[in-house]
Design an enzyme around this catalytic site. Structure first.
Site, PDB file in Angstrom:
ATOM      1  N   ASP A   1      47.328   7.833  69.240  1.00 34.44           N
ATOM      2  CA  ASP A   1      48.679   8.103  68.755  1.00 34.44           C
ATOM      3  C   ASP A   1      49.638   8.387  69.908  1.00 34.44           C
ATOM      4  O   ASP A   1      49.333   9.195  70.792  1.00 34.44           O
ATOM      5  CB  ASP A   1      48.679   9.329  67.834  1.00 34.44           C
ATOM      6  CG  ASP A   1      47.634   9.237  66.740  1.00 34.44           C
ATOM      7  OD1 ASP A   1      47.132   8.134  66.492  1.00 34.44           O
ATOM      8  OD2 ASP A   1      47.319  10.290  66.143  1.00 34.44           O
TER       9      ASP A   1
ATOM     10  N   ARG B   1      48.118  19.354  60.642  1.00 38.25           N
ATOM     11  CA  ARG B   1      48.178  18.706  61.954  1.00 38.25           C
ATOM     12  C   ARG B   1      49.455  17.911  62.244  1.00 38.25           C
ATOM     13  O   ARG B   1      50.254  17.637  61.360  1.00 38.25           O
ATOM     14  CB  ARG B   1      46.983  17.770  62.113  1.00 38.25           C
ATOM     15  CG  ARG B   1      46.933  16.602  61.147  1.00 38.25           C
ATOM     16  CD  ARG B   1      45.738  15.688  61.400  1.00 38.25           C
ATOM     17  NE  ARG B   1      44.458  16.360  61.263  1.00 38.25           N
ATOM     18  CZ  ARG B   1      43.304  15.748  60.969  1.00 38.25           C
ATOM     19  NH1 ARG B   1      43.289  14.434  60.811  1.00 38.25           N
ATOM     20  NH2 ARG B   1      42.197  16.419  60.849  1.00 38.25           N
ATOM     21  N   ASP B   2      49.580  17.561  63.529  1.00 37.49           N
ATOM     22  CA  ASP B   2      50.526  16.579  64.064  1.00 37.49           C
ATOM     23  C   ASP B   2      51.981  17.054  64.025  1.00 37.49           C
ATOM     24  O   ASP B   2      52.849  16.397  63.440  1.00 37.49           O
ATOM     25  CB  ASP B   2      50.405  15.239  63.322  1.00 37.49           C
ATOM     26  CG  ASP B   2      48.977  14.727  63.265  1.00 37.49           C
ATOM     27  OD1 ASP B   2      48.170  15.147  64.105  1.00 37.49           O
ATOM     28  OD2 ASP B   2      48.672  13.908  62.374  1.00 37.49           O
TER      29      ASP B   2
END
Length: 623
Positions: A41, A149-150
């Site tokens: 990513d 997350r993220d």
């Protein structure tokens, strides 16, 4: 399988030890890939001091989004017991966090092995843009969730606050938080219940996008990665607290309003019983099932358009859902043996004007149908109903650059060219993975709402060298592009075709040794296809099984003219159709002698209006 997206990150060394060869088999020549090791990513996309930054918890910088310099591993001082999952980077110009004016702060998910301990959001701080030191009071946000997350963090001027968008993947939710100091975060809202919801939601991003042809106007767009390999988007508004999809987006995704075609049946006014299977992806409130609606058949209808489209869920056995004309089965379809509705369709142009009905082959089959239409364009995509950013199998975790200089005119996006179904099996030896080409985004206003359109950043034109130019050629035989062999699978193609009302045209890329990537378009059904069932030279049978596929999407040719922009780079192909509205990003991994190309048609009447192919020079200094 979605969580694989981060398993290998902690295993990889990103240390820089000089200029790599950058000419190994499968190595892309104008896409960014690290000198060695893993890349997934794209993280921390910022523009600051006239420099574009790209992190994957490695780090690279560029002045033009084309040529990149890989820097030293940036993340320092952590205890070594967790993995860095995806995130973002901000520039704290006003020293609101107290780490110093113009500090760079990296936000990421702290993930412990085994998926048994809660994920939390943590930070590392940099004073030089190179070394990021672990914050000793981490985490800065922990809600005691295993999957959380993220974080994407950005400044929202109207409320004078920092905003964080972060996902709860297994619940298909994106939460929003705000902060004044980048360390203490307040919950604001969450976005859920819309779009494709059958798999992990990851890597959210939210940003303004300009409207094509309307200077000064824009809408907010929310991107969400749908694991393992796709990105869906939503158009709407963000007010500093919550994102709301606009009415057209909501109606299209929830009820199918705006889907082209004439509706035969959507089952919203039906009293048919549904089965006990927890199905996902149907439109509205109801659908029809074989087991609970014994001997069901549709009303008789006229085939007034060349295709029939429908959503299907359930069995993968043959002849489960049938089209009947004159008491004969003339078309059949089946699902993928799961509980998810996906689009399928039939070319029925040979039956125009006939009376027909649809029904199930038997009442014991666990199959369900929704939203049946006759239409002009074939939706035989085998995809769920959503707004997809890319129709290829290899575009994920897309993020956009944040402008900390206030000087960028375009909104530019980058994605990972990968797929967690086979990311660890790709045949490259120098490392695994590379990023997509950077793409500028705009919104195009359509009758059924706004649609994102993409265009490769124009800076890549600087790589053009040798070229092939052809004009006004009747395609009455296969046209072999022999000159393209010398371009070594590193080129840009601009192709415009004039098409008859019926017929197919084929563009074969990376052709040789009996293999090729076959790009085709059927002008009768308006179906665009990318067939990579026989392109890679890998001898890994497990990889081949997962890699082999045909990707499809409806593409409306403008006044019978099909226009394609194609970027070929060693082990990948990116195809832009419908002026950037439909995009296919596809990994290929061909053999070294698969360097030919050709164009052909199934019938006379196809004309190459123009064809221009440029060799694109390598961005790497090889030695």
């Amino acid at each position: 399988m979605e969580r694989y997206s981060f398993i290998l990150i902690f295993m990889v060394s990103f240390s820089f030890s000089g200029i790599a060869q950058y000419d190994e088999p499968y190595r892309p020549q104008y896409h960014f890939s690290p000198s060695k090791g893993w890349i997934g990513d794209p993280d921390g996309l910022i523009y600051y001091k006239d420099t574009y930054h790209l992190f994957w918890w490695g780090h690279a910088v560029s002045k033009d989004l084309v040529h990149w310099e890989q820097l030293e591993d940036p993340m320092k001082g952590d205890p070594g017991d967790f993995s860095y999952f995806s995130g973002s980077v901000v520039v704290d110009k006003k020293n609101e966090a107290g780490f110093g004016k113009n500090s760079m702060i990296a936000f990421y998910t702290r993930h412990y092995p085994g998926d048994t301990l809660p994920e939390a959001q943590a930070i590392s701080i940099s004073h030089d843009g190179l070394r990021f030191d672990y914050y000793d009071k981490n985490p800065v946000l922990d809600i005691n969730k295993i999957f959380f997350r993220d974080p994407q963090v950005f400044w929202y001027e109207e409320t004078n606050k920092w905003i964080m968008a972060v996902s709860l993947p297994d619940e298909q939710k994106v939460q929003f938080y705000d902060s004044g100091d980048l360390k203490s975060w307040r919950y604001l809202s969450e976005f859920s219940g819309l779009g494709v919801q059958n798999s992990f939601w990851e890597c959210p991003d939210i940003f303004k996008v300009p409207i094509e042809g309307k200077p000064g106007e824009y809408r907010w767009v929310l991107l969400i990665g749908r694991g393992p390999n796709r990105v869906q988007y939503f158009v709407g508004d963000f007010d500093g607290k919550s994102f709301q999809a606009d009415s057209n987006t909501t109606a299209y995704l929830n009820k199918g309003i705006g889907i082209p075609g004439k509706l035969i049946q959507n089952f919203e006014e039906s009293e048919l019983a549904v089965d006990s299977i927890a199905r996902k992806g149907f439109l509205g409130e109801n659908y029809v099932t074989a087991t609970s609606s014994k001997n069901w058949k549709s009303r008789t209808f006229e085939i007034s358009k060349p295709v029939i489209n429908f959503l299907i869920s359930g069995t993968d056995s043959d002849n489960s859902f049938n089209l009947i004309i004159n008491d004969k089965v003339v078309r059949s379809a089946s699902g993928k043996n799961d509980n998810i509705f996906r689009w399928k369709g039939w070319d029925v142009s040979e039956f125009l004007g006939k009376q027909a009905y649809v029904t199930f082959a038997n009442s014991e089959s666990p199959i369900a149908i929704d939203h049946i239409l006759v239409a002009d364009e074939l939706w035989d995509t085998n995809l769920e109903h959503g707004l997809w950013l890319d129709y290829g199998n290899d575009f994920y975790a897309a993020r956009t650059w944040r402008d900390y200089e206030g000087s960028l005119k375009d909104k530019t996006m980058l994605g990972w060219m990968g797929n967690w179904e086979y990311a660890n099996m790709v045949p490259s030896s120098w490392g695994k993975g590379f990023e997509s080409l950077p793409r500028n985004l705009n919104l195009r206003e359509k009758e059924n709402g706004f649609r994102l359109v993409q265009e490769v950043t124009p800076q890549f034109k600087t790589l053009r060298s040798d070229s092939i130019v052809l004009k006004d050629i009747e395609l009455d035989h296969e046209l072999k592009l022999d000159q393209i062999i010398g371009f070594e699978n590193s080129y840009e193609m601009d192709l415009s075709l004039d098409l008859p009302e019926e017929g197919e045209v084929y563009v074969e890329l990376q052709k040789g040794d009996g293999r090729s990537l076959i790009v085709s378009y059927n002008s009768r059904t308006q179906l665009f296809s990318v067939d990579r069932t026989n392109v890679t030279n890998s001898d890994n049978l497990e990889f081949q099984k997962k890699f082999s596929d045909v990707m499809r999407a409806p593409v409306n040719a403008d006044n019978s003219k099909l226009q394609l922009k194609i970027f070929v780079d060693r082990s990948s192909v990116e195809i832009f159709t419908a002026q950037g509205e439909k995009v296919f990003s596809v990994l290929t991994y061909p053999g070294p002698s698969q360097n030919k190309a050709s164009i052909s048609a199934s019938q006379n009447g196809v004309t190459i209006d123009h064809l221009k192919v440029w060799k694109l020079d390598s961005i790497w200094n090889k030695k």
